[in-house]
Scaffold this active site. Structure first.
Site, PDB file in Angstrom:
ATOM      1  N   HIS A  23      47.945  25.355  45.816  1.00  0.00           N
ATOM      2  CA  HIS A  23      46.630  25.230  45.203  1.00  0.00           C
ATOM      3  C   HIS A  23      46.363  23.800  44.747  1.00  0.00           C
ATOM      4  O   HIS A  23      47.279  22.999  44.514  1.00  0.00           O
ATOM      5  CB  HIS A  23      46.510  26.180  44.004  1.00  0.00           C
ATOM      6  CG  HIS A  23      47.458  25.854  42.886  1.00  0.00           C
ATOM      7  ND1 HIS A  23      47.240  24.831  41.984  1.00  0.00           N
ATOM      8  CD2 HIS A  23      48.644  26.402  42.539  1.00  0.00           C
ATOM      9  CE1 HIS A  23      48.234  24.764  41.123  1.00  0.00           C
ATOM     10  NE2 HIS A  23      49.108  25.711  41.439  1.00  0.00           N
ATOM     11  N   GLU A 138      53.105  32.817  41.618  1.00  0.00           N
ATOM     12  CA  GLU A 138      53.946  31.761  41.060  1.00  0.00           C
ATOM     13  C   GLU A 138      55.092  32.356  40.250  1.00  0.00           C
ATOM     14  O   GLU A 138      55.134  33.560  39.969  1.00  0.00           O
ATOM     15  CB  GLU A 138      53.073  30.842  40.195  1.00  0.00           C
ATOM     16  CG  GLU A 138      53.767  29.671  39.531  1.00  0.00           C
ATOM     17  CD  GLU A 138      54.488  28.729  40.497  1.00  0.00           C
ATOM     18  OE1 GLU A 138      55.414  29.200  41.188  1.00  0.00           O
ATOM     19  OE2 GLU A 138      54.140  27.534  40.531  1.00  0.00           O
TER      20      GLU A 138
END
Length: 278
Positions: A23, A138
């Site tokens: 990201h 994550e």
């Protein structure tokens, strides 16, 4: 003793091309670089992209368009956090290039100003489907920036993203007092790759996170030249894209058949080597 490394050859239909993307810059990245303890701040819960992060998104979008990647990707898989979904729709969503993208379709991938982005709505027209998958999240636990919102909260903001793979509305994976171990992330990454192999699509984009990528990819490249191993395993920068190929060497997809191979023997008859013909 030097290790002899030779080229490898695999049937094309037993390979998938995966475009891995970390990201773009989030507010938690900025705060964490200044003070690592900031990752403990509840103010960074499910952090959005910064304005600089959106510039990174625009630059990557130009690259995937100019390189032809955007025309080849059949599916976009995204971790269900705001920063990854913003990155995914900005890079691979429908609409024009360069900056903000008009909605244009009945159901946008992201509504106007989604996640306090100050962006126009992102179209779901003329782009691959988007699928949110929990396995590629994550590093789980302790840091509020890695805790997701409920799917009920995400759906109005990202209406055209498919959340059907996620079983629980709330986040039951993130724990406030237990940080996921590196080996646990790596195991989750391998589970994700096995799941990915079961998909029918042959060219897939995956928009995910640094910790997930580093720990998943660390298991690969041991049979390669050290430079290639380093190339595979080095940490990802914000909004970095790397294209890799995964190969089915164990007949996991044994029912798959090639769409490009041609059997020959037309008309029917023996195909003998020339030195066998008397």
């Amino acid at each position: 003793m030097d290790v002899v490394i030779t080229p490898s050859l695999y049937p094309l239909h037993r390979c998938k091309t995966i475009h891995l993307v970390r990201h773009a810059q989030g507010f938690h990245n900025v705060a964490g670089e200044k003070d690592h303890d900031a990752y403990m701040s509840e103010e960074l819960f499910d952090a959005n992209l910064t304005s600089f992060g959106w510039q990174q998104v625009d630059n990557l979008r130009k690259h995937v368009d100019s390189s032809g990647i955007s025309q080849k990707v059949e599916l976009v898989i995204v971790s269900p956090l705001t920063r990854t979904m913003q990155t995914a729709v900005g890079v691979f969503g429908g609409g024009g290039g360069g900056g903000d993208y008009a909605a244009g379709g009945n159901v946008p991938l992201m509504v106007e100003n989604g996640g306090d982005s100050n962006r126009c709505a992102v179209s779901s027209l003329n782009c691959p489907p988007f699928l949110a998958v929990e396995l590629c999240r994550e590093h789980l636990g302790v840091h509020p920036c890695d805790r997701r919102r409920s799917i009920t909260e995400y759906k109005p903001v990202f209406p055209a993203i498919d959340f059907s793979e996620i079983e629980n509305d709330g986040d039951i994976w993130w724990k406030p007092d237990i940080r996921e171990k590196d080996e646990e992330i790596a195991a989750r990454g391998m589970e994700f790759l096995k799941w990915l192999w079961g998909r029918k699509e042959k060219e897939i984009a995956v928009v995910t996170h640094s910790g997930f990528l580093v720990n998943t990819l660390s298991a690969f490249g041991n049979d390669c030249h050290p430079y290639v191993k380093t190339e595979i395993c080095k940490p990802f920068k914000n909004c970095e894209l790397r294209s890799v190929v995964i190969v089915d060497k164990g007949m996991l997809g044994s029912s798959d058949s090639s769409t490009t191979n041609f059997a020959g023997k037309i008309p029917d008859g023996a195909d003998l080597p020339s030195d066998a013909v008397k």
